[in-house]
Design a protein around this motif. Sequence first.
Motif, PDB file in Angstrom:
ATOM      1  N   ILE A 120       0.838  -1.205   0.000  1.00  0.00           N
ATOM      2  CA  ILE A 120       0.000   0.000   0.000  1.00  0.00           C
ATOM      3  C   ILE A 120       0.870   1.252   0.000  1.00  0.00           C
ATOM      4  O   ILE A 120       0.596   2.221  -0.717  1.00  0.00           O
ATOM      5  N   VAL A 157       0.858   4.120  -2.882  1.00  0.00           N
ATOM      6  CA  VAL A 157       0.546   5.516  -2.570  1.00  0.00           C
ATOM      7  C   VAL A 157       1.740   6.429  -2.862  1.00  0.00           C
ATOM      8  O   VAL A 157       1.595   7.488  -3.475  1.00  0.00           O
ATOM      9  N   PHE A 158       2.934   6.017  -2.424  1.00  0.00           N
ATOM     10  CA  PHE A 158       4.110   6.868  -2.548  1.00  0.00           C
ATOM     11  C   PHE A 158       5.042   6.439  -3.670  1.00  0.00           C
ATOM     12  O   PHE A 158       6.166   6.946  -3.778  1.00  0.00           O
TER      13      PHE A 158
END
Length: 73
Positions: free
Chosen positions: A22, A26-27
């Motif tokens: 995750i 996201v990053f």
Amino acid sequence: MDAKGTLSGLPWWIKWIAIPVIALVVFGGLIASVVGFLIGVLFKILLFVALVGGVIYLVRRFTSASSSSRGDW
């Protein structure tokens, strides 16, 4: 409640697989842009060093060649 208390009841695969995946989703763009920027800066530094070294080599070579052939004029 602290972070260890929050994660203590979860299965191992949540802590070691799901959360990092995750975070990468996201990053991931940010991480890729930072890594790409650092690689670009390192490449430019290496290119700069190589060009300056080449110029210094050429200047020393031609100045030593011209100073040794001055007596021929």
